[in-house]
Design a protein around this motif. Structure first.
Motif, PDB file in Angstrom:
ATOM      1  N   GLY A 149      -5.446  26.222 -20.362  1.00 50.83           N
ATOM      2  CA  GLY A 149      -4.135  26.311 -19.719  1.00 50.83           C
ATOM      3  C   GLY A 149      -4.144  25.980 -18.248  1.00 50.83           C
ATOM      4  N   SER A 150      -5.301  25.630 -17.686  1.00 48.45           N
ATOM      5  CA  SER A 150      -5.409  25.269 -16.262  1.00 48.45           C
ATOM      6  C   SER A 150      -4.817  26.322 -15.342  1.00 48.45           C
ATOM      7  CB  SER A 150      -4.703  23.936 -15.964  1.00 48.45           C
ATOM      8  OG  SER A 150      -5.277  22.920 -16.716  1.00 48.45           O
ATOM      9  N   VAL A 151      -4.848  27.595 -15.716  1.00 46.31           N
ATOM     10  CA  VAL A 151      -4.281  28.582 -14.803  1.00 46.31           C
ATOM     11  C   VAL A 151      -5.367  29.344 -14.048  1.00 46.31           C
ATOM     12  CG1 VAL A 151      -2.011  28.912 -15.778  1.00 46.31           C
ATOM     13  CG2 VAL A 151      -3.927  30.150 -16.742  1.00 46.31           C
ATOM     14  N   GLY A 152      -6.599  28.846 -14.082  1.00 49.63           N
ATOM     15  CA  GLY A 152      -7.614  29.399 -13.203  1.00 49.63           C
ATOM     16  C   GLY A 152      -8.407  30.549 -13.779  1.00 49.63           C
ATOM     17  N   PRO A 153      -8.987  31.372 -12.899  1.00 52.52           N
ATOM     18  CA  PRO A 153      -9.999  32.338 -13.290  1.00 52.52           C
ATOM     19  C   PRO A 153      -9.540  33.401 -14.286  1.00 52.52           C
ATOM     20  CG  PRO A 153      -9.993  32.058 -10.911  1.00 52.52           C
ATOM     21  CD  PRO A 153      -8.813  31.314 -11.438  1.00 52.52           C
ATOM     22  N   VAL A 154      -8.230  33.631 -14.398  1.00 47.71           N
ATOM     23  CA  VAL A 154      -7.787  34.706 -15.283  1.00 47.71           C
ATOM     24  C   VAL A 154      -8.060  34.367 -16.740  1.00 47.71           C
ATOM     25  CG1 VAL A 154      -5.822  36.036 -16.082  1.00 47.71           C
ATOM     26  CG2 VAL A 154      -6.080  35.513 -13.662  1.00 47.71           C
TER      27      VAL A 154
END
Lengths: 561, 266
Positions: free
Chosen positions: B235-240
């Protein structure tokens, strides 16, 4: 250690060469033994016994992911250049061509797009860092909930705790190295936290960054911390952790033949060593598989660090999330005193973080102070036999989790179509309510499991077969437990609240009451005797009604047919 | 100690300031709207057909003369469309947001209800009511003429705080959100910047020239083309999501290995 040649085998010309190898091994082993006199030690280790249970394997996962971290990290070090010197990017990643970036950022892109296998190694390094921390946490929870931290292992708990903190430092310093927007934001938070410390804060920040944030010193400094200081400390502590493990011997779950004085399991050599070796390769395989298929931290998307942009979805890696959560939850409280700004919105979260870590580190000492227990423990507790400890542990986890979730409020909001404002309020309330609630729920569940175990120890397992005697009495047939199973159910420690006075402080009396006022009376020998008598009596009644045949009429008919 | 107070900010504070600045820019735009729209040549027939479509589909919320409507409580059913320009209509109708289905925090993107011709006619009608931003020329949508690097810089500074650096979207206050911008038609990207739909600030010609907008479009195009070189993007939303992945998928794989080995050893 020596290897001997099997001389019963008839030697063919083919075998001759392999027997030479055997001999070489024997001579070599002997040569080493005479110089290192390690034979005794090797035998000692080889004969050590380790018990076997899947829940004991997370410490190993942590160890193996650390090995993978070292290997992949060494690879990365060969290509990474920790310099904040500004260069113009001219590599193959088109959307950044011509951009002014730091050498650190440029070399990260080179590793990702130009060095063969570089991206895989970067991803392996990052994924194994996440797995390292996951494994440490799971291992720590296992140790906590089974009471493995009790005497004589309190010091090893502290060593493990320190390893967990060092893991966070290692992760954070590594995450900052590529000098992208996301990692720069992380450093910005650290800068802010430091500056909020009254009086000395600004000086501390100047010291760390070598002047004004961000400066040009921080990345070379973090690099030294990341590749030298922290790994060396982790390695040293792992060595201590393992030596203590061997000294103390491994704990084991209560079970047939397992006592406080023995260890039941496999010898290290060959069984455990082979298993551990196999497990290492499985962990290695899983991490490689994940790294080859799943992207992590695409720094080229975040772009080179520049203090102005902040991307939506800016979060640290998972194990640092909780430190961001407090900052997102706290209202913007601050006041000025004698010209100094006191930022409660930073200081209060820092206090909470300190308390969370401190309580974790000190728990073994707190508990042994409460119980006054000075015996050694090598048999693990089943979590439900320590209801308050288990409740406190779950409650600690809930605080940690709420902080971590609060740090992801924007992602949750967009994922679940919720309002970020409502979420923040829910977490603000939750952080006070949930820990208390889950403490009581967990404790209740533990107590009812204990009650169930007690019932089972006394009356055996229910078979759900009911017999009606001539007189119309209904009796359920119970299957008695064998001695070993019963022992597992009745072996645990029993503590009672203490009265204040006679050397017991009122604080300790209160603590013991908090820990032990709700307790399930353990099974006493007299009760067991009575239960046996009752069982014999009931069995007699049932046998006279059924003639010793416990099958239902339907089953009897089925068998006859 | 003023310096200390000024530097004490959390990134969120920075974001809020940026938002405020952008919203203020949007406000200024409304006040001094540059009337530079290069009007596309619409015929009177287009305008008439558009008016008919408008009366049938839009007037219930926007009023019979597009002057805006309020319900009994005085809250707006639909804003006035006088002067919003053809670009706004083309964006809102072309991305399916209008006609709006049900009132919520925000109008959602959905499959468009009007075809291209009808959208053009509606745009013609609204453009005839008052001057406003026009549908962009093909020239400014041609990514072969754009500069992705410059566009990337603009995007990271002006858009990433709402839309995420990877263009994956992000949350705004009170349940509002900035949608993903990867895979959006270049024309709609341009129009979004030009008209600032709902909670998005307007980036008029004074703060982002048509060439700048083309660079942004070129960058988004390059991002999409580049895909996710590292594999599954989560989802390309980073570290989460990366952390979640470690705690779910990877942990269960490892647990599976541990249990399997344990069973093997017996």
């Amino acid at each position: 250690m020596t290897t001997t040649t099997p001389d019963t085998r008839k030697q063919t010309s083919d075998d001759a060469s392999s027997s030479r190898v055997y001999k070489l091994g024997a001579v070599g082993g002997d040569w080493l033994d005479q110089r290192l006199s390690g034979g005794g030690f090797v035998k000692f280790i080889a004969r050590k016994i380790f018990p076997d249970h899947w829940s004991f394997m997370f410490g190993e996962v942590a160890l193996y992911s650390f090995v993978i971290l070292l290997i992949s990290g060494t690879f990365l070090t060969m290509f990474f250049d920790p310099s904040m010197e500004e260069v113009v990017y001219n590599g193959p990643y088109v959307p950044l061509q011509g951009e002014h970036v730091s050498r650190a950022f440029e070399s990260t892109l080179q590793i990702s797009f130009e060095v063969k296998g570089g991206l895989l190694f970067r991803q392996m390094h990052h994924w194994s860092a996440l797995v390292f921390m996951v494994a440490i946490f799971v291992h720590m929870f296992r140790v906590f909930f089974t009471g493995a931290f009790r005497k004589p292992r309190e010091l090893n708990w502290i060593v493990g705790f320190t390893l967990m903190v060092l893991g966070m430092v290692a992760g954070f310093s590594g995450y900052s190295l590529p000098d992208d927007v996301l990692s720069g934001n992380g450093l910005r938070v650290i800068d802010g936290l430091m500056k909020s410390i009254p009086i000395i804060g600004t000086y501390l920040s100047m010291l760390l960054f070598g002047g004004e944030f961000p400066g040009t010193d921080i990345i070379p400094r973090l690099f030294t911390v990341h590749i030298l200081l922290v790994p060396a400390m982790i390695l040293g502590l792992i060595a201590i952790h393992l030596v203590l493990l061997v000294l103390h011997k491994h704990t084991q779950y209560p079970g047939p033949g397992r006592t406080e004085r023995n260890v039941v399991g496999f010898p290290v050599f060959p069984v455990y060593a082979a298993k551990a070796g196999g497990f290492f390769f499985l962990v290695f395989g899983v991490i490689t598989l994940i790294s080859a298929t799943t992207a992590i931290n695409g720094v080229w998307v975040y772009g080179p660090y520049d203090p102005s942009p902040v991307s939506a979805g800016s979060q640290p890696d998972w194990y640092m999330l909780w430190t961001d959560g407090g900052l997102r939850l706290i209202p913007g409280w601050e006041f000025t005193i004698f010209g100094y700004v006191i930022s409660l919105n930073m200081l209060i979260p820092m206090g909470i973080y300190g308390a969370l870590l401190g309580s974790l580190a000190l728990y073994p000492f707190i508990e042994s102070w409460v119980t006054g227990d000075d015996r050694e423990h090598h048999l693990l507790d089943l979590p439900y036999n320590a209801p308050v400890r288990t409740g406190l542990g779950v409650s600690w986890i809930s605080v940690y989790l709420i902080l971590a979730l609060a740090a992801t409020n924007d992602i949750i909001a967009i994922g679940l179509h919720l309002s970020i404002n409502d979420l923040t309020w829910a977490f603000r309330i939750g952080i006070f309510v949930v820990p208390v609630l889950v403490f009581f729920i967990t404790k209740r569940i533990c107590l009812s499991l204990q009650r169930q175990a007690r019932q089972k120890a006394l009356h055996g397992s229910e078979t759900s077969r009911v017999v009606r005697t001539e007189s119309g009495k209904m009796l359920e047939i119970h299957e008695p437990l064998d001695e070993f199973d019963r022992w597992v159910l009745v072996q645990h420690d029993d503590y009672r609240p203490l009265q204040a006075g006679k050397g017991v402080s009122s604080l300790r009396a209160k603590a013991t009451s908090f820990f032990f006022k709700d307790r399930i009376e353990p099974v006493s020998p007299a009760e067991l005797r009575e239960a046996f008598e009752h069982y014999a009596h009931e069995k007699h009644e049932i046998d006279s009604a059924t003639g010793g045949d416990y099958r239902t009429p339907a089953e009897t008919a089925h068998h006859a047919g | 100690m003023k310096a200390l107070a000024a530097r004490r900010h959390h990134p969120m504070a920075l974001l809020v300031i940026l938002l405020l600045a952008l919203v203020a820019t949007g406000g200024l735009y409304v006040a001094f709207q540059p009337q530079t729209a290069q009007a596309e040549s619409y015929t009177q027939d287009d305008v008439d057909a558009g008016e008919a479509l408008f009366l049938a589909n839009c007037a219930t919320c926007h009023g019979r003369n597009a002057e805006g409507l309020q319900d009994a409580d005085g809250s707006a059913l639909g804003p006035s469309l006088i002067g919003v320009g053809a670009a706004a209509v083309d964006f809102q109708v072309g991305t399916g947001r209008m006609p709006m289905e049900n009132s919520g925090a925000q109008a959602w993107r959905k499959p468009p209800q009007m075809n291209d011709e009808q959208t053009r006619q509606l745009a013609a009608y609204v453009a005839s009511l008052g001057p406003g931003p026009a549908v962009p020329d093909e020239e400014y949508l041609d990514t072969s003429k754009g500069d992705a690097t410059k566009g990337g810089e603009i995007f990271r500074i002006n858009c990433a705080m709402c839309h995420n650096a990877a263009g994956a979207g992000g949350a705004l206050t009170r349940g509002k959100f900035a949608p993903p911008v990867i895979g959006v038609d270049p024309k709609h990207v341009y129009e979004a910047m030009d008209t600032g739909p709902q909670n998005m600030p307007v980036f008029n010609e004074n703060n982002l020239s048509p060439e700048d907008k083309r660079d942004v479009i070129t960058y988004l195009d390059a991002l999409e083309e580049n895909g996710s070189p590292g594999g599954i993007s989560l989802g390309s939303v980073g570290p989460v999501t990366e952390g979640l992945y470690a705690w779910t998928i990877i942990l269960s794989l490892l647990l599976g290995c541990a249990v399997w080995l344990g069973a093997k050893a017996k």
